[in-house]
Scaffold this active site. Sequence first.
Site, PDB file in Angstrom:
ATOM      1  CB  ILE A   1      -0.782  -0.021   1.438  1.00 43.57           C
ATOM      2  CG1 ILE A   1      -1.843  -1.147   1.486  1.00 43.57           C
ATOM      3  CG2 ILE A   1      -1.830   1.119   1.167  1.00 43.57           C
ATOM      4  CD1 ILE A   1      -2.593  -1.338   2.510  1.00 43.57           C
ATOM      5  CB  SER A   2       1.010   4.275   0.291  1.00 38.41           C
ATOM      6  OG  SER A   2       1.587   5.605   0.036  1.00 38.41           O
ATOM      7  CB  SER A   3       5.766   3.606   0.868  1.00 43.00           C
ATOM      8  OG  SER A   3       7.256   3.286   0.969  1.00 43.00           O
TER       9      SER A   3
ATOM     10  CG  HIS B   1      -2.678   7.858  -1.124  1.00 39.97           C
ATOM     11  ND1 HIS B   1      -2.006   7.499  -2.264  1.00 39.97           N
ATOM     12  CD2 HIS B   1      -1.995   7.654   0.117  1.00 39.97           C
ATOM     13  CE1 HIS B   1      -0.820   6.925  -1.789  1.00 39.97           C
ATOM     14  NE2 HIS B   1      -0.644   6.818  -0.408  1.00 39.97           N
TER      15      HIS B   1
ATOM     16  CB  ALA C   1       1.724   0.522  -3.866  1.00 41.26           C
TER      17      ALA C   1
END
Length: 443
Positions: A169-171, A310, A173
């Site tokens: 997820i986010s970083s 986000h 990802a």
Amino acid sequence: MPTPTRTPATTRRPLRAKLVALLGALLPLLAALLVTAPAASARTEAADVVPTATLTEVTDFGSNPSNLRMYLYVPDTVTANPAVLVAVHWCTGSGPDMYNGTEYDTLADQYGFIVLYPSVTRSSKCFDVSSPQALKRGGGSDPVGIKSMIDWVTRTYDADTSRVFATGISSGAMMTNVLLGDYPDVFAAGAAFSGVPFGCFATTDGSEWNSACANGTVTHTPQEWGSLVRNAYPGYSGPRPRMQLWHGTEDATLRYPNFGEMIKQWTNVQGVSQSPAATDTPQSGWTRTRYGGTGDRAPVEAISLQGVGHNLYSNGMAARVLTFFGLDSGGPAPQPQPGACKVSATTSAWNTGLTGSVTITNTSTTTINGWQLGFTLPAGQTITNGWGATYTPASGAVTATSASYNAALAPGASVSIGYQANHTGNSAAPGAFTLNGTACTTG
């Protein structure tokens, strides 16, 4: 150190919901995550004494240049030669936070795979997806440490090395993209929630943050994006991991254009068409496109969430990840079939003109919904008219795109198309064809 008691899943679910709600407020390098992580016992012993059904820290797992921590979840019942899922946290998070904020451990209880949670110790709690060391196989930094963790798990549990997967997820990802680029021979597939393409965050000044990429202003051709991935492991010619991509249209942290750039990158890496083979709406507000195949395990799958920011991940999505990975069944995932095909082509010539006839047959086991046939005309030939498809450009490397009435090709079905062309002496038919990026047999 005494082994902690695992917090029952029924008491952890409200905490998980709270965590998901908080994710939208997390910006990289800012804030602190307000989640109480479960304690984890440090272990270096053999698998038969590592506690099950509880989050456990493993130390001394191998080369670890960036001082990551390793957390492991092993269910009470592990399948023989289990699959391994690497679940990668967001900026300001941790491995225990990823454990609390997702359902992968309870799904592991159901299906018998092992979950590995890498955890950053640097102050930002962001994974390194920007340094030259991180963007090269064996270059150092976080990917090397994560690879060491995987090696420890596969050794200790005799895990199936053909079923190692990554999601984040986010970083996390972004790190999923990096891991699949650095180690295509290690991972079978990945799933990235709100990420950016491999190499998009690259910096040379030591900064962890790339504003141009985050704002969605870094664009490349599919070939350029694909080359960034291929250059991470020069000379590698084996199969590439499949990729599932998730992004919200209103993402203000890693903006939505990154979604399209990731699709360009991974379709190029897979060698499949950028035109979807299938499009559907699995849930209200979602648009799912599949590339190179139409089934649950297409080479590339992309889910766009309309009006979502986000804070993308929510309960239920992990089960969709498992379906894409093939982990929601007991055995190994079958190999994807991205649209096997057979093409026959003939020409009938006169003076300086010719008519070309092409028959395409779907020899795969899944229906193709929308196709693009690629071929190269012999030198001196220029298409002047065509039927059954749209032909662009008129000479050289040509792509014939299906019409609305013949876009669907069931297994075993055929479609015939044709064209007229001028020639300067060579009136031969093309000798090689690709269908949605997959090479076809001819004859």
